[in-house]
Design an enzyme around this catalytic site. Sequence first.
Site, PDB file in Angstrom:
ATOM      1  N   HIS A  13       0.716  -1.178  -0.110  1.00 35.53           N
ATOM      2  CA  HIS A  13       0.124   0.194   0.017  1.00 35.53           C
ATOM      3  C   HIS A  13       0.772   1.142  -0.070  1.00 35.53           C
ATOM      4  CE1 HIS A  13      -3.805   2.028   1.480  1.00 35.53           C
ATOM      5  NE2 HIS A  13      -3.008   2.882   1.218  1.00 35.53           N
ATOM      6  N   HIS A  15       1.761   5.186  -1.654  1.00 35.50           N
ATOM      7  CA  HIS A  15       1.430   6.331  -2.666  1.00 35.50           C
ATOM      8  C   HIS A  15       2.603   6.735  -3.120  1.00 35.50           C
ATOM      9  CE1 HIS A  15      -2.838   6.852  -0.841  1.00 35.50           C
ATOM     10  NE2 HIS A  15      -2.371   6.210   0.158  1.00 35.50           N
ATOM     11  N   LYS A 107      -9.119  -0.543  -5.905  1.00 31.56           N
ATOM     12  CA  LYS A 107      -8.885   0.263  -4.485  1.00 31.56           C
ATOM     13  C   LYS A 107     -10.436   0.981  -4.482  1.00 31.56           C
ATOM     14  CE  LYS A 107      -7.469   2.192  -0.532  1.00 31.56           C
ATOM     15  NZ  LYS A 107      -6.571   2.970  -0.420  1.00 31.56           N
ATOM     16  N   HIS A 146     -10.490   0.967   1.638  1.00 32.78           N
ATOM     17  CA  HIS A 146     -10.247   2.027   2.677  1.00 32.78           C
ATOM     18  C   HIS A 146     -11.704   2.004   3.491  1.00 32.78           C
ATOM     19  CE1 HIS A 146      -8.732   5.920   4.401  1.00 32.78           C
ATOM     20  NE2 HIS A 146      -9.657   5.671   4.824  1.00 32.78           N
ATOM     21  N   HIS A 180      -4.729  -0.714   5.837  1.00 33.66           N
ATOM     22  CA  HIS A 180      -4.386   0.040   6.903  1.00 33.66           C
ATOM     23  C   HIS A 180      -5.162  -0.205   8.092  1.00 33.66           C
ATOM     24  CE1 HIS A 180      -6.975   2.873   5.267  1.00 33.66           C
ATOM     25  NE2 HIS A 180      -5.973   3.080   4.083  1.00 33.66           N
ATOM     26  N   ASP A 252       1.451   2.565   3.588  1.00 30.33           N
ATOM     27  CA  ASP A 252       0.595   3.680   3.358  1.00 30.33           C
ATOM     28  C   ASP A 252       1.498   4.938   3.562  1.00 30.33           C
ATOM     29  OD1 ASP A 252      -2.018   5.045   2.688  1.00 30.33           O
ATOM     30  OD2 ASP A 252      -2.612   5.248   4.718  1.00 30.33           O
TER      31      ASP A 252
HETATM   32  O1  DOR Z   1      -3.435   9.402   5.817  1.00 33.36           O
HETATM   33  C1  DOR Z   1      -3.608   9.141   4.406  1.00 33.36           C
HETATM   34  N1  DOR Z   1      -2.966   9.631   3.503  1.00 33.36           N
HETATM   35  N2  DOR Z   1      -4.657   8.284   4.309  1.00 33.36           N
HETATM   36  C2  DOR Z   1      -5.072   8.070   3.131  1.00 33.36           C
HETATM   37  O2  DOR Z   1      -5.887   7.073   3.063  1.00 33.36           O
HETATM   38  C3  DOR Z   1      -4.614   8.679   2.154  1.00 33.36           C
HETATM   39  C4  DOR Z   1      -3.218   9.150   2.028  1.00 33.36           C
HETATM   40  C5  DOR Z   1      -2.829  10.055   1.003  1.00 33.36           C
HETATM   41  O3  DOR Z   1      -2.998   9.788   0.012  1.00 33.36           O
HETATM   42  O4  DOR Z   1      -2.437  11.210   1.489  1.00 33.36           O
HETATM   43 ZN    ZN Z   2      -3.379   5.151   1.544  1.00 32.81          ZN
END
Ligand code: DOR
Ligand code: ZN
Length: 347
Positions: A13, A15, A107, A146, A180, A252
């Site tokens: 997971h 980003h 997702k 999520h 998460h 995450d």
């Molecule tokens: O804290 C988070 N940041 N939770 C999420 O689900 C998305 C993520 C983000 O993309 O910044």
């Molecule tokens: Zn995330």
Amino acid sequence: MKQHTLLMPLDMHLHLRDGVMMEHIANLSSYSFSGALVMPNLVPPLKTKSDVIAYKERILHCTGVVPTDEDEEFMSEQDFEPYMSLFYDNYSKEFLEDISEEILAIKLYPAGITTNSEGGVSNFDIESMRETLEAISELEIPLCVHGESNGFVMDRETEFMSVYELLASNFPNLKIIMEHITTKDAVEMLDKYDNLYATITLHHLLITLDDVAGGMLKPHLFCKPIAKRPQDQQALLKVALDAHPKVMFGSDSAPHPQHAKEACGCAAGVFTAPIALQALCELFDKHDKLDNLQYFVSDNAQSIYGICPDFKEVVLVEEPFKVPDIYTDVVPMFAGETLKWSIEDVD
Ligand code: DOR
Ligand code: ZN
């Protein structure tokens, strides 16, 4: 000196963002991980085959798997598989069939629950979602969720458990990954349904709400879902340290520029990509569970997703690692602090 080797670490997971931010941070994951499930919450979200393919190409370019003329030597060293995900919508079976080879997962976000999730699901009415979910199930595409309601912030995940139960019981062949997880309730849900799995972040293993807001407010620890109570953290820690076979590591790691975190209106996300393996080693070693780390950071994900990453060996040693204060304009977890373990070598 203690040493520990991890094979093919996976971050299920992650980003990576896009554009300049991705150029700055993507190599921090591709250096130490074999691969990662990349989240689709871009602006606009990834909802078409051509967008998924184009984004994957941009990732490969940034992570160096595609050598460029300018920087060939550095680039060709990286070996990293971006596993792509698609942003959930009411897709047809034909559309899903056509895109299924390009993605590892879909997702699902509740609409507006977190960063760039406005295009998500606003009403969890199973009947109106049935056709799409049945198609996803038949095509054997895992569904990552999520799991938060829009209720009181500390109760959001617990309130979402009824949606997980509906999904798991209505679609018994659908692999559902509770992303998460942060609560004891979610940990207990894992053993209730064969088709439920979970990712756990590093930060939710290490902190509670007290660390975020119990003293001076810590914007770099603010994320969604918010860290919960000590008993929740203990429940997460137990299944991670025991390498419960339905649980895998998903950082995450969610980079935001410093000005967006240290602001009136702080963006949600903890940036852990460059420190994750070192901190996990320290945590598992502290609990005398280092032997289970391989399952948590790779083997369980390989079995759950049926993936077979290219060989990569990461050697960690018990030597101090001073975490940088900042990576370009992103502040990592443990900025300026010293971790007990560092990465010695990656092959
Ligand atoms: O804290 C988070 N940041 N939770 C999420 O689900 C998305 C993520 C983000 O993309 O910044
Ligand atoms: Zn995330």
